[in-house]
Write an enzyme that holds these catalytic residues in place. Structure first.
Site, PDB file in Angstrom:
ATOM      1  N   SER A 170     -34.826  17.825  -4.359  1.00 27.63           N
ATOM      2  CA  SER A 170     -34.844  16.883  -5.482  1.00 27.63           C
ATOM      3  C   SER A 170     -33.784  15.791  -5.347  1.00 27.63           C
ATOM      4  O   SER A 170     -33.507  15.068  -6.309  1.00 27.63           O
ATOM      5  CB  SER A 170     -34.664  17.636  -6.804  1.00 27.63           C
ATOM      6  OG  SER A 170     -33.551  18.508  -6.751  1.00 27.63           O
ATOM      7  N   GLU A 220     -38.214  27.389 -14.054  1.00 27.55           N
ATOM      8  CA  GLU A 220     -39.441  27.832 -13.394  1.00 27.55           C
ATOM      9  C   GLU A 220     -39.743  29.282 -13.748  1.00 27.55           C
ATOM     10  O   GLU A 220     -40.904  29.636 -14.000  1.00 27.55           O
ATOM     11  CB  GLU A 220     -39.331  27.677 -11.874  1.00 27.55           C
ATOM     12  CG  GLU A 220     -40.606  28.090 -11.160  1.00 27.55           C
ATOM     13  CD  GLU A 220     -40.505  28.059  -9.644  1.00 27.55           C
ATOM     14  OE1 GLU A 220     -41.179  28.872  -8.986  1.00 27.55           O
ATOM     15  OE2 GLU A 220     -39.752  27.221  -9.110  1.00 27.55           O
ATOM     16  N   HIS A 239     -34.246  18.767 -10.845  1.00 29.54           N
ATOM     17  CA  HIS A 239     -32.819  19.085 -10.968  1.00 29.54           C
ATOM     18  C   HIS A 239     -31.976  18.167 -10.082  1.00 29.54           C
ATOM     19  O   HIS A 239     -31.513  18.552  -9.015  1.00 29.54           O
ATOM     20  CB  HIS A 239     -32.568  20.548 -10.617  1.00 29.54           C
ATOM     21  CG  HIS A 239     -32.883  21.480 -11.736  1.00 29.54           C
ATOM     22  ND1 HIS A 239     -33.174  22.813 -11.539  1.00 29.54           N
ATOM     23  CD2 HIS A 239     -32.948  21.278 -13.075  1.00 29.54           C
ATOM     24  CE1 HIS A 239     -33.408  23.382 -12.707  1.00 29.54           C
ATOM     25  NE2 HIS A 239     -33.290  22.478 -13.650  1.00 29.54           N
ATOM     26  N   ASN A 267     -32.864  25.296  -4.940  1.00 28.87           N
ATOM     27  CA  ASN A 267     -33.082  25.151  -3.498  1.00 28.87           C
ATOM     28  C   ASN A 267     -31.873  24.537  -2.804  1.00 28.87           C
ATOM     29  O   ASN A 267     -31.574  24.859  -1.661  1.00 28.87           O
ATOM     30  CB  ASN A 267     -34.363  24.355  -3.220  1.00 28.87           C
ATOM     31  CG  ASN A 267     -34.222  22.865  -3.409  1.00 28.87           C
ATOM     32  OD1 ASN A 267     -33.836  22.138  -2.503  1.00 28.87           O
ATOM     33  ND2 ASN A 267     -34.528  22.384  -4.609  1.00 28.87           N
ATOM     34  N   SER A 295     -29.578  22.946  -9.029  1.00 29.34           N
ATOM     35  CA  SER A 295     -30.757  22.942  -8.152  1.00 29.34           C
ATOM     36  C   SER A 295     -30.766  24.221  -7.328  1.00 29.34           C
ATOM     37  O   SER A 295     -29.921  24.420  -6.454  1.00 29.34           O
ATOM     38  CB  SER A 295     -30.734  21.716  -7.240  1.00 29.34           C
ATOM     39  OG  SER A 295     -31.669  21.851  -6.193  1.00 29.34           O
ATOM     40  N   CYS A 325     -39.359  16.425  -1.747  1.00 26.73           N
ATOM     41  CA  CYS A 325     -40.602  17.061  -1.339  1.00 26.73           C
ATOM     42  C   CYS A 325     -41.749  16.392  -2.096  1.00 26.73           C
ATOM     43  O   CYS A 325     -41.536  15.571  -2.993  1.00 26.73           O
ATOM     44  CB  CYS A 325     -40.566  18.556  -1.643  1.00 26.73           C
ATOM     45  SG  CYS A 325     -40.430  18.919  -3.416  1.00 26.73           S
ATOM     46  N   CYS A 384     -42.091  27.805  -1.465  1.00 24.17           N
ATOM     47  CA  CYS A 384     -42.857  26.618  -1.085  1.00 24.17           C
ATOM     48  C   CYS A 384     -42.495  26.152   0.324  1.00 24.17           C
ATOM     49  O   CYS A 384     -41.419  26.447   0.846  1.00 24.17           O
ATOM     50  CB  CYS A 384     -42.652  25.499  -2.104  1.00 24.17           C
ATOM     51  SG  CYS A 384     -41.180  24.498  -1.856  1.00 24.17           S
ATOM     52  N   HIS A 404     -40.898  21.942 -12.946  1.00 22.49           N
ATOM     53  CA  HIS A 404     -40.671  23.391 -12.914  1.00 22.49           C
ATOM     54  C   HIS A 404     -41.744  24.169 -13.662  1.00 22.49           C
ATOM     55  O   HIS A 404     -41.836  25.381 -13.525  1.00 22.49           O
ATOM     56  CB  HIS A 404     -39.312  23.716 -13.536  1.00 22.49           C
ATOM     57  CG  HIS A 404     -38.202  22.872 -13.002  1.00 22.49           C
ATOM     58  ND1 HIS A 404     -37.741  21.751 -13.667  1.00 22.49           N
ATOM     59  CD2 HIS A 404     -37.484  22.955 -11.873  1.00 22.49           C
ATOM     60  CE1 HIS A 404     -36.771  21.190 -12.961  1.00 22.49           C
ATOM     61  NE2 HIS A 404     -36.605  21.901 -11.864  1.00 22.49           N
ATOM     62  N   CYS A 406     -45.157  21.125 -10.411  1.00 24.45           N
ATOM     63  CA  CYS A 406     -45.490  21.126  -8.990  1.00 24.45           C
ATOM     64  C   CYS A 406     -46.733  21.987  -8.754  1.00 24.45           C
ATOM     65  O   CYS A 406     -46.812  23.107  -9.275  1.00 24.45           O
ATOM     66  CB  CYS A 406     -44.316  21.668  -8.183  1.00 24.45           C
ATOM     67  SG  CYS A 406     -44.687  21.903  -6.430  1.00 24.45           S
TER      68      CYS A 406
END
Length: 316
Positions: free
Chosen positions: A276, A136, A51, A234, A232, A22, A204, A84, A106
């Site tokens: 990532s 995060e 990550h 996500n 990770s 991303c 996001c 993060h 980010c």
């Protein structure tokens, strides 16, 4: 022994779009690479920059040093905060030591940080939906002095105790499952009708787009492969979508973790990558499968992502 073309099984590969990096990840990696070019190694990074094991090891080979504690960073070193985000205490500690600091947080995580700070100034009691121990979450919670109430699941939402239901707000970790988060939010809104909501969703755009891309594939396939690291968030959520739809689903760091037995009763395979995970890992996986199977590839159309986040002006 490698199968011949006559005996190879045919696999239909459906490649999810969007997948992989991303804009926030691209920016964070570019910050490290530009800093290494400008200042030379070593460059010190608080936590893994993103990550992904492959990305981290690639940057380590160029001279990046990843630390869990600011105390590990030498006096006068160039320091970078990971994508993060970090707490105010980490900022304070690093400012006393670093020659120069570059913040690779980010921008979408920064948006959550700013919301939490704003809510605290309004004396709101704040609920953070997220995973305990995730950097995060630690960074977001650490932006303010007051205690943030962390909620990880629906059960905790049902049993939450707050001081003032009339003066309450929530925010979320950016990399969660949209569906799971909605269920938690619905519980909170039912319990606390006056709870303050974000004007726009905290999850996001990239996380949402990648989840939607997998959802669009679940009715076409009988096996889902997600490339991403085990830590990770996500990437784990992408794998979870497959499991929730009764599809064999595996989160793998790369082709070396593939087990050919997974494909015994599967013909239609979906492949995606967490935000990532670099695209070359997808290419390596496909090339590995081509050695063992006859492969038909279909690129699935998905949401186009054109967002670019600027680098710090000192590194442009």
């Amino acid at each position: 022994m490698q199968a011949t073309s006559k005996t190879k099984k045919t696999l239909n590969l459906f490649l999810a779009n969007p997948r992989g990096f991303c804009a926030g990840v691209e920016r964070a990696i570019a910050i490290v690479e530009r800093a290494l070019e400008k200042f030379g190694p070593p460059i010190y990074i608080k936590h893994e920059i993103v990550h992904n094991k492959y990305v981290v090891e690639s940057l380590q080979a160029k001279g990046a040093v990843f630390v869990d504690d600011i105390a590990e960073i030498p006096q006068g070193a160039i320091t970078i905060y990971s994508a993060h985000g970090v707490s105010k205490q980490v900022e304070y500690d690093s400012e006393k030591k670093a020659a120069q600091i570059f913040d690779a947080t980010c921008p979408l995580v920064k948006k959550v940080h700013n919301r939490v700070v704003s809510l605290a100034k309004e004396h709101k009691e704040i609920i953070l939906i997220g995973h305990a121990g995730h950097p995060e979450v630690e960074g977001t919670s650490g932006r303010i002095e007051q205690k943030v109430i962390l909620i990880e699941n629906k059960e905790q939402a049902k049993n939450i105790q707050v001081t003032n239901p009339e003066n309450l707000a929530y925010t979320t970790q950016t990399t969660l499952s949209i569906d799971d988060t909605k269920e938690i939010i619905d519980i909170l809104k039912s319990k606390f009708p006056k709870i303050n909501e974000p004007q726009t969703a905290d999850i996001c755009y990239a996380t949402q787009n990648r989840q939607n891309a997998v959802k669009n594939l679940v009715n076409k396939v009988d096996l889902l492969l997600v490339i991403g690291s085990k830590n990770s968030s996500n990437s784990n959520r992408l794998r979870d979508i497959g499991i929730e739809n009764n599809i064999k689903s595996y989160l793998i760091s790369g082709k070396e973790e593939i087990e050919l037995a997974w494909f015994n009763n599967c013909t239609n395979i979906a492949i995606t990558a967490g935000a990532s995970a670099p695209e070359n890992l997808v290419d390596e996986l496909i090339n590995y499968l081509k050695i063992n199977f006859l492969v038909n590839i279909t690129q699935i159309n998905g949401t186009k992502e054109n967002i670019i986040f600027n680098l710090p002006k000192e590194l442009r």
